[in-house]
Design an enzyme around this catalytic site. Structure first.
Site, PDB file in Angstrom:
ATOM      1  CE  LYS A 187      -4.292  -2.028   1.592  1.00 15.26           C
ATOM      2  NZ  LYS A 187      -5.383  -2.062   2.598  1.00 15.26           N
ATOM      3  NE  ARG A 199      -7.451  -8.868   1.044  1.00 14.92           N
ATOM      4  CZ  ARG A 199      -7.209  -8.012   0.057  1.00 14.92           C
ATOM      5  NH1 ARG A 199      -6.311  -7.032   0.250  1.00 14.92           N
ATOM      6  NH2 ARG A 199      -7.823  -8.117  -1.100  1.00 14.92           N
TER       7      ARG A 199
END
Length: 276
Positions: A217, A253
């Site tokens: 991210k 995740r």
């Protein structure tokens, strides 16, 4: 006696069946490619495969129900037909997509809206009797990164998730079906994301398992401006995953399963004295 590594968080491998996901959009946008990718992640040590047919990156364009079903249900069925017996989650905010996914072989509903997208979301989850991930998001994907603001991000996210979990349990979903996700990158600045990661134990104090997802991210780029390509954020992804595990995450995740599994195994082993 052979060395038995201690327990580590479970790893959820990401299978995006989309043309526009922020990191791997378009790479697995056919059923055959997505199934093959999922099986590779399983071989690399994934405990759960997370199948998504709609990008929720900042500014993403919504996808209609039929398109999302066409992208995801055949992949789930294909993974089951190929012999994958582990857990499969459907990453969707739409109850109809979740119902079809469960019929195809999924058993976890991973919802970025915490079952708030549709009036029948909670009732659908109760009827399906599947595990549900309730994620915190300030705003919606189209606008969530415009100007995220909190007075105390950790307290506000923890309180919101506790209230939402209470509402869903009161409606009839069993506590052992619920997971919580702080929503790293969903209506949050880099500083918010780091604060949540450092204080993840405050969410884990609810007693519900915590799912953590910061893989590749943009927070990593904010720290290392050279990481403009999402695929160049492995080091940062591992650092965040290890910190999340240290602070109580039950599931991580990720895109990079093999590397994350190895890092978590080594982290867990370092806590044990008397290694061979």
């Amino acid at each position: 006696m052979s060395f038995r590594p201690p327990q580590r968080p479970r790893v959820m491998g990401i299978v995006n069946v989309t043309p526009d996901s922020f990191s791997d959009g378009g790479r697995n946008d056919t059923v055959q490619a997505a199934v093959a990718h999922g099986l590779r992640l399983a071989e690399q040590g994934a405990d759960i495969l997370d199948i998504g047919g709609e990008s929720t990156r900042p500014g993403a364009t919504p996808v209609d129900v039929d398109t999302e079903i066409a992208r995801t249900a055949p992949v789930i069925a294909g993974l089951r037909d190929a012999g994958w017996s582990g857990a499969i989650s459907i990453d969707t905010m739409k109850p109809t997509v979740a119902r079809i996914a469960m019929a195809a072989g999924a058993n976890i509903w991973n919802d970025v809206t915490a079952l708030s997208f549709a009036p029948d979301s909670v009732a659908t989850a109760i009827a399906l009797q599947c595990d549900v991930v309730l994620m915190h998001m300030q705003g919606r994907p189209q606008t969530m990164q415009d100007a995220p603001h909190y007075d105390d991000v950790v307290a506000e996210v923890a309180d919101w998730l506790a209230v939402r979990a209470g509402e869903v349990m009161a409606a009839g979903l069993a506590p052992d079906r619920l997971w919580l996700d702080p929503g790293i990158g969903f209506g949050k600045t880099a500083a918010h994301n780091l604060a949540l990661t450092r204080n993840l134990h405050r969410l884990a104090a609810t007693g519900l398992p915590i799912l953590y997802g910061a893989s590749r991210k943009r927070t990593i780029q904010s720290i290392d401006p050279t990481a403009t390509d999402a695929a160049d954020r492995l080091g940062g992804s591992l650092a965040l995953a290890l910190e999340a595990a240290r602070n109580g995450a039950a599931v991580i995740r990720v895109h990079d399963v093999r590397e994350t599994v190895q890092a978590l195994k080594v982290q867990a082993a370092m806590a044990i004295d008397g290694l061979p």
